[in-house]
Design a protein around this motif. Structure first.
Motif, mmCIF file in Angstrom:
data_model
loop_
_atom_site.group_PDB
_atom_site.id
_atom_site.type_symbol
_atom_site.label_atom_id
_atom_site.label_comp_id
_atom_site.label_asym_id
_atom_site.label_seq_id
_atom_site.Cartn_x
_atom_site.Cartn_y
_atom_site.Cartn_z
ATOM 1 N N LEU A 132 5.108 -0.257 1.652
ATOM 2 C CA LEU A 132 4.825 -0.013 0.331
ATOM 3 C C LEU A 132 4.328 -1.080 -0.444
ATOM 4 O O LEU A 132 3.476 -0.929 -1.241
ATOM 5 N N ASN A 133 4.450 -2.321 -0.080
ATOM 6 C CA ASN A 133 3.987 -3.270 -0.590
ATOM 7 C C ASN A 133 2.292 -3.391 -0.305
ATOM 8 O O ASN A 133 1.588 -3.908 -1.199
ATOM 9 N N ALA A 134 1.909 -3.044 0.835
ATOM 10 C CA ALA A 134 0.416 -2.986 1.211
ATOM 11 C C ALA A 134 0.076 -1.894 0.506
ATOM 12 O O ALA A 134 -1.200 -2.058 -0.181
ATOM 13 N N ALA A 135 0.570 -0.627 0.292
ATOM 14 C CA ALA A 135 0.112 0.436 -0.311
ATOM 15 C C ALA A 135 -0.013 -0.183 -1.849
ATOM 16 O O ALA A 135 -0.921 0.377 -2.625
ATOM 17 N N ALA A 136 1.104 -0.724 -2.464
ATOM 18 C CA ALA A 136 0.830 -1.297 -3.742
ATOM 19 C C ALA A 136 -0.481 -2.024 -4.215
ATOM 20 O O ALA A 136 -1.119 -1.838 -5.138
ATOM 21 N N GLU A 137 -0.669 -2.933 -3.253
ATOM 22 C CA GLU A 137 -1.780 -3.935 -3.551
ATOM 23 C C GLU A 137 -3.078 -2.917 -3.610
ATOM 24 O O GLU A 137 -3.954 -3.155 -4.272
ATOM 25 N N ALA A 138 -3.185 -2.086 -2.466
ATOM 26 C CA ALA A 138 -4.349 -1.146 -2.426
ATOM 27 C C ALA A 138 -4.438 -0.172 -3.418
ATOM 28 O O ALA A 138 -5.768 0.085 -3.891
#
Length: 720
Positions: A132-138
């Protein structure tokens, strides 16, 4: 047993997880590199396609951890059970230790779910957080606004497969305290519709068991073992074996414990082994008969030699209005799993070796093979396969069959893999056994039928003494696996005296499904029924009267009431009788009502078994029911007609015709009811076994025979 680990603690060693080889299976069942899944943490891999792989630290012998632990990870990440696969963890106790065993990787004691519940949930939650953190950045969104549902990252007006963010997620640091889902958010945990992940492959034959490993150019090794425990090889002649087509060679193992016969296939190895002429040194071998062993154990119940007192509450036995007493004898028993023991060893190109095995305790053989081959631990690899049953047999303090395979391989030129195969006859005649035990119990009752004194004396063969596990279970001279279920009973018993005497081992003893509870539950629950009958009380009411208000007692009483209710206790159809028993083992509480028709003389038919279980949070109800059913069958099947006997130290039984497992016809129906709970999960692989036999015995007792000498057929009980 309740075990937890902190959410922070589960990631210990996670930095090293990237070095763990990502593996699959070659067509021959062995390890093969090549998966492109990313290692998120020691327990989770995720592929670019979004499929999750759970790394299972407990091996699968039919009891369900591959499904249960995968369920925990799938729940916390947010994928369905059709979106997750599993593979077994490598042998690495720093990452995959059983938290109940210390720094030791292994499966046993019904600890898989108990020690892994928080650990695997935390692993799944940590994986979810970094995705979710990676998705949030993307996506340029706040992670708190995103969710993962059925493998899709949703929120911020988007719905993308979680696989899109795996590569970026591996570059992020996982939170030390990831947020876990609350029970009201669970979709998989406790869901009765979740089915086992391994059912399909086992049903269509594609599942790879240890016996299915067939490496190129491998040799089959079978061992000629001494007829009695303690025997050694003096010499052998393989002249006749050389005439067998496929025979390669024969050699004495370095420890002189057996002669190894090498052949091109299993049949040739069997024939060649039978053709050997072996001279045995039996000077230190067991020579006793079963009758002698039984006599020694029963005599120890009345003796004072090395008698260890565990409880000694003064009770006025001499003032009791009546005394109920019974002596019980429990014979040696074999584990007899469906898949005979086997494992395969091959040399690696890097100078190390790989063991392919249904490895129940991988740390043991890992250490043993490192010593045999004089290799560092990182040069020994364990490929854990599926196992076709175990009941404890694949986890020995000596790593017995893996050491045999190692010794059989180390004395070759190591150019060809060696697959060690035991026949079922080998295991029944030369294996490890549930030790023999005796119990002598006297219960004093007051004039109004209350227990005023309980004297319980136990004698038998210790499992733990003299093994590497002695420090784990032996305290103040007492092997607590010999007395568990009596010394720690949840019953409130006035004037309670418990004592133990160890007797000489006749064979190699080993834990057997539910360990000491296999005999202690029988003695306790049959005596409770005998006392209730003598007091003129209903057996259920009598038990409830001796359960106080402690948590243990309350949970035990709840399963007792539920089993009685669902089993229609006291209202059996005409021509039928009922028996009941309840027992706590491995942190779980199980009560069972056995309903029979017929009697000991005409033939007993088990019509129905009704079970109630409290094992804490029921992660996989379908697996729980299957394990209770299996435990019931295992306990009842053995108490009906099975025993291992010795003549001059030689085991008499050979195979299933004279060590007969439970038959489909033996039990008409088994019904299981699970008590909802918010308590941490506890064991389920073994707790169904202990109360099954005494519940049957108590049903038979109502027809006129209280069975104390097992198996039941030895006491004159006929089965329809």
């Amino acid at each position: 047993m309740t075990l937890n680990t902190s959410r922070r603690g589960f990631l210990k060693g996670a930095a090293a997880a990237g070095a763990v080889l990502v593996v699959g299976l070659r067509p021959d069942g062995a390890l093969a590199a090549g998966s492109d899944a990313a290692q998120i943490n020691p327990f989770v891999k995720i592929g670019a396609d979004g499929r999750v792989i759970a790394i299972i630290k407990h091996f699968e012998k039919g009891q369900g951890p591959a499904t249960g632990l995968s369920t925990l990870i799938a729940e916390e990440i947010g994928v369905g059970m059709d979106q997750i696969d599993y593979e077994f963890a490598p042998s690495n106790p720093e990452l995959y230790a059983n938290l109940a065993f210390g720094q030791f990787q292994g499966t046993g004691g019904s600890t898989a779910m108990a020690n892994s519940f928080m650990q695997y949930r935390t692993a799944g939650a940590a994986a979810r957080a970094v995705i979710l953190n990676a998705a949030a950045e993307a996506l340029g969104a706040d992670a708190s606004s995103l969710d993962i549902v059925d493998g899709m990252v949703t929120g911020a007006g988007e719905a993308k497969p979680l696989g899109d963010f795996v590569a970026a997620a591996t570059q992020l640091e996982a939170p030390a305290e990831p947020v876990l889902k609350t029970p009201d958010q669970w979709r998989l945990i406790g869901n009765p519709d979740v089915r086992r992940l391994d059912s399909k492959i086992k049903g269509n034959g594609s599942a790879m068991f240890a016996m299915d490993v067939h490496l190129p150019n491998q040799m089959i090794a079978m061992l000629a073992r001494p007829p009695q425990t303690g025997g050694l090889v003096s010499s052998f002649d393989d002249t006749d074996a050389k005439e067998i087509k496929g025979f390669i060679r024969a050699a004495t193992l370095p420890n002189n414990a057996a002669v190894a016969v090498y052949a091109e296939n299993t049949w040739a190895a069997m024939l060649a082994r039978d053709a050997l002429s072996v001279e045995w040194d039996l000077s230190n071998a067991e020579t006793r008969d079963s009758a002698q062993i039984k006599e020694e154990i029963l005599a120890a119940l009345d003796g004072d030699a090395e008698y260890n007192v565990l409880k000694n509450e003064p009770g006025p036995m001499d003032q009791a209005a009546q005394v109920v007493e019974k002596t019980f004898y429990f014979p040696l028993l074999a584990h007899a799993p469906m898949e005979p023991l086997n494992c395969t060893i091959e040399a690696n190109k890097d100078g190390g070796i790989t063991l392919h095995d249904g490895a129940q305790f991988p740390t043991g053989p890992h250490m043993a093979l490192a010593q045999i081959f004089e290799l560092p631990m990182d040069k020994v690899r364990i490929n854990t396969m599926l196992a076709g049953g175990s009941f404890g047999r694949r986890a020995t303090p000596t790593a017995d069959y893996q050491v045999e395979a190692g010794l059989a391989f180390v004395i070759t030129d190591r150019s060809r893999p060696v697959k060690l195969v035991w026949s079922r006859e080998d295991d029944l005649r030369s294996g490890y056994y549930r030790p023999a035990f005796g119990h002598k119990v006297r219960v004093g009752l007051s004039a109004d039928g209350e227990i005023v004194a309980w004297d319980h004396r136990i004698a038998g063969q210790s499992i733990m003494k003299g093994t590497a596990f002695e420090a784990f279970s032996v305290h103040d001279g007492v092997d607590h696996s010999s007395v568990e279920g009596v010394a720690d009973t949840p019953y409130t018993i006035p004037g309670f005296h418990v004592g133990l005497t160890d007797t000489k081992k006749a064979t190699s003893t080993l834990w057997w499904r539910s360990v000491g509870h296999t005999h202690t539950a029988y003695a306790m629950e049959v005596m409770m029924d005998m006392a209730a009958t003598a007091a003129g009380r209903d057996p259920v009411a009598f038990r409830l009267a001796h359960l106080g208000d402690s948590t243990d007692a309350t949970r035990k009483a709840a399963v007792l009431r539920l089993a009685a209710e669902k089993g229609n206790w006291g209202n059996a159809p005409a021509g039928r009788t009922q028996g009941i028993a309840v027992h706590k083992s491995f942190g779980s509480y199980v009560a069972e009502v056995v309903e029979i028709s017929g009697d000991a003389d005409s033939g007993v038919q088990i019509e129905k078994v009704t079970c109630a279980v409290d094992c804490g949070i029921p992660v996989n109800p379908d697996v729980i029911k299957a394990q209770i059913e299996g435990g019931v069958g295992y306990g009842i099947g053995h108490v009906m007609r099975d025993e291992i006997t010795l003549t001059g130290g030689v085991v008499d039984q050979y195979n299933f015709p004279d060590y007969e497992p439970l038959r489909m016809r033996d039990i008409g129906a088994i019904e299981t009811h699970i008590i909802p709970s918010a308590e941490p999960p506890t064991g389920i692989g073994e707790p169904g076994t202990p109360p099954s036999a005494p519940a049957l015995a108590n049903a038979i007792a109502k027809t006129g025979m209280v069975v104390g000498d097992l198996p039941m057929i030895n006491a004159g009980v006929a089965f329809a």
